[in-house]
Design an enzyme around this catalytic site. Structure first.
Site, PDB file in Angstrom:
ATOM      1  N   SER A  83       0.701  -1.156   0.116  1.00  0.00           N
ATOM      2  CA  SER A  83       0.167   0.118   0.152  1.00  0.00           C
ATOM      3  C   SER A  83       0.754   1.344  -0.083  1.00  0.00           C
ATOM      4  O   SER A  83       1.641   1.537   0.965  1.00  0.00           O
ATOM      5  CB  SER A  83      -0.940   0.002   1.196  1.00  0.00           C
ATOM      6  OG  SER A  83      -1.492   1.404   1.399  1.00  0.00           O
ATOM      7  N   ASP A 187     -22.511   0.715  -1.696  1.00  0.00           N
ATOM      8  CA  ASP A 187     -21.111   1.295  -2.154  1.00  0.00           C
ATOM      9  C   ASP A 187     -20.437   0.338  -3.162  1.00  0.00           C
ATOM     10  O   ASP A 187     -19.784   0.695  -4.155  1.00  0.00           O
ATOM     11  CB  ASP A 187     -20.044   1.451  -0.983  1.00  0.00           C
ATOM     12  CG  ASP A 187     -20.762   2.215   0.100  1.00  0.00           C
ATOM     13  OD1 ASP A 187     -21.674   3.014  -0.149  1.00  0.00           O
ATOM     14  OD2 ASP A 187     -20.166   2.648   1.327  1.00  0.00           O
TER      15      ASP A 187
HETATM   16  C1  GAF Z   1     -22.079   3.428   4.582  1.00  0.00           C
HETATM   17  C2  GAF Z   1     -22.287   2.003   4.354  1.00  0.00           C
HETATM   18  F1  GAF Z   1     -21.144   1.311   3.828  1.00  0.00           F
HETATM   19  C3  GAF Z   1     -23.450   1.747   3.099  1.00  0.00           C
HETATM   20  O1  GAF Z   1     -23.710   0.354   2.867  1.00  0.00           O
HETATM   21  C4  GAF Z   1     -24.619   2.535   3.477  1.00  0.00           C
HETATM   22  O2  GAF Z   1     -25.327   1.874   4.523  1.00  0.00           O
HETATM   23  C5  GAF Z   1     -24.210   3.917   3.956  1.00  0.00           C
HETATM   24  O3  GAF Z   1     -23.301   3.952   5.139  1.00  0.00           O
HETATM   25  C6  GAF Z   1     -25.515   4.697   4.506  1.00  0.00           C
HETATM   26  O4  GAF Z   1     -26.378   5.072   3.664  1.00  0.00           O
HETATM   27  O5  GAF Z   1     -21.571   3.971   3.478  1.00  0.00           O
END
Ligand code: GAF
Length: 401
Positions: A83, A187
């Site tokens: 990294s 995400d």
């Molecule tokens: C974080 C989590 F990783 C997502 O999955 C989501 O729940 C978010 O918080 C809140 O919307 O980014």
């Protein structure tokens, strides 16, 4: 295409080339071999917060901030990773998937290697070099971008492939099982499926999504509060537990309920007295936020930034008062933003307890917005906020020469 836009795209393309070339040279020094280069984006969520793990709806955008991975196959069954951000190396044997990695950066890389194997992808050994340009701890999903970039690089180096949705699930599993965070799927999905110029509206139950073009004459702008409070991870898991409690109690009354996604505000009111008070408010946030995502889709499709802005303000109020995941710094950024002329609305974005806000700003007012937010926030807190224009990008891919 305007000249300004053409100029931006050119400079973005040359930045990408420079980034990839730098990493290639670094890899050559480190491992003495040629590498292929991959990148996965961070994200900002426009609306639909804390709905993904309730099988609801979200509207994220992939940003033009990336995690870069240089990769080449090895002759054995080991994964070695260095990294650049931490100046550290880590390694694993692919025959031994009992990793003990929690809370270490390598969990997001080696955990993905293990998760790929556990899901039946017979990846081979590889050398990896990682460089993250998504700010860490800012709520812009640096961890999912590391996971997805590493997962894609490991698959490609082994001559394998998985669909973007499968890769997202494999990476989420790695984060849940090896990094110890009970995150939802938003995400990882946007890091895999993002598209230049578009937001995604994603159904987190079916994982079906649609692309939505952004506003023509209004810009989304991200302001980083530059704080991340320590209790964020514990509070995230506590909110999930509250939602699970609500689902369990409501499912006893309504057998079709599998998640808060299946509950209407009317249902919630009918059974309100069965729920602990805080659990009732958490549920009200999730249910009303799902409805706001649907309304926001309509506002984007109609080209109606006023309505979208109102939904951002309502979302923030709900996250602050009902879900209780905001903090002084985020509230302040939202308050400053909403007092600037040309701002349609603003809210916290991401998990909360620090990180960023997202604001919708009339295109001609962005310069004024940037300086007024920077000055107002610094005067009140002593911190200079980082401010990013949202340029919607593609999901994970190879950076070709
Ligand atoms: C974080 C989590 F990783 C997502 O999955 C989501 O729940 C978010 O918080 C809140 O919307 O980014």
């Amino acid at each position: 295409m305007t000249e300004e836009l053409a100029g931006n795209e050119l400079s973005t393309a040359s930045l990408v080339q420079r980034e990839a070339q730098g990493l290639r040279e670094q890899f050559q020094k480190l491992y003495g071999a040629e590498a292929r280069i991959f990148r996965a984006p961070g994200r900002v969520n426009l609306i639909g917060e804390h709905t993904d793990y309730n099988e609801g709806f979200v509207m994220p955008v992939a940003m033009d901030l990336y995690t870069w991975v240089a990769a080449a196959p090895r002759g054995d069954a080991r994964v070695h990773v260095y990294s650049q951000n931490f100046g550290e190396r880590a390694e694993m044997d692919l025959q031994d998937l009992h990793l003990r990695l929690r809370r270490h950066w390598s969990a997001y890389v080696l955990g993905v290697a293990a998760s790929l194997r556990m899901c039946g992808a017979e990846i081979g050994g590889a050398n990896l070099l990682l460089e993250g340009k998504v700010p860490m701890g800012a709520g812009l999903s640096s961890s999912a971008s590391v996971e997805v970039a590493a997962g894609y690089a490991l698959l490609e180096s082994s001559g394998l492939s998985r669909s973007p949705v499968e890769l997202a699930k494999i990476c989420q599993r790695a984060e849940n099982e090896f990094a110890g965070a009970r995150c939802g799927i938003m995400d990882q999905m946007i890091a895999c499926c993002g598209r230049t110029n578009y937001a995604l509206i994603l159904d987190c139950r079916t994982l079906e999504f649609r692309l939505l073009p952004l506003f023509a004459d209004a810009q989304f702008v991200v302001c980083n509060s530059m704080v991340k409070h320590d209790h964020a991870a514990g509070e995230y898991n506590a909110r999930r537990a509250d939602c699970e409690t609500a689902t369990r109690i409501l499912a006893e009354q309504m057998p079709g309920v599998r998640a808060l996604r299946d509950v209407s505000l009317g249902d919630l009111e009918r059974y309100a007295q069965l729920l602990p008070e805080a659990v009732y408010r958490r549920s009200r946030h999730v249910i009303s936020e799902n409805a706001r995502v649907e309304d926001a889709r309509g506002a984007l499709e109609r080209g109606d930034p006023e309505s979208f802005g109102r939904l951002l303000r309502e979302s923030h109020r709900s996250l602050k008062e009902d879900y209780e995941v905001s903090c002084m710094e985020l509230d302040l950024l939202v308050e400053i933003a909403c007092g600037i002329s040309g701002v349609y609305g603003s809210r916290m974005t991401g998990g909360g307890f620090g990180g960023c806000t997202i604001s919708l700003v009339r295109s001609g007012a962005v310069g004024e917005f940037r300086s007024a937010v920077a000055q107002g926030y610094e005067r009140a807190t002593g911190r200079k906020p980082d401010i990013y224009m949202v340029r919607a990008s593609d999901g994970v891919r190879e950076a070709l020469e």
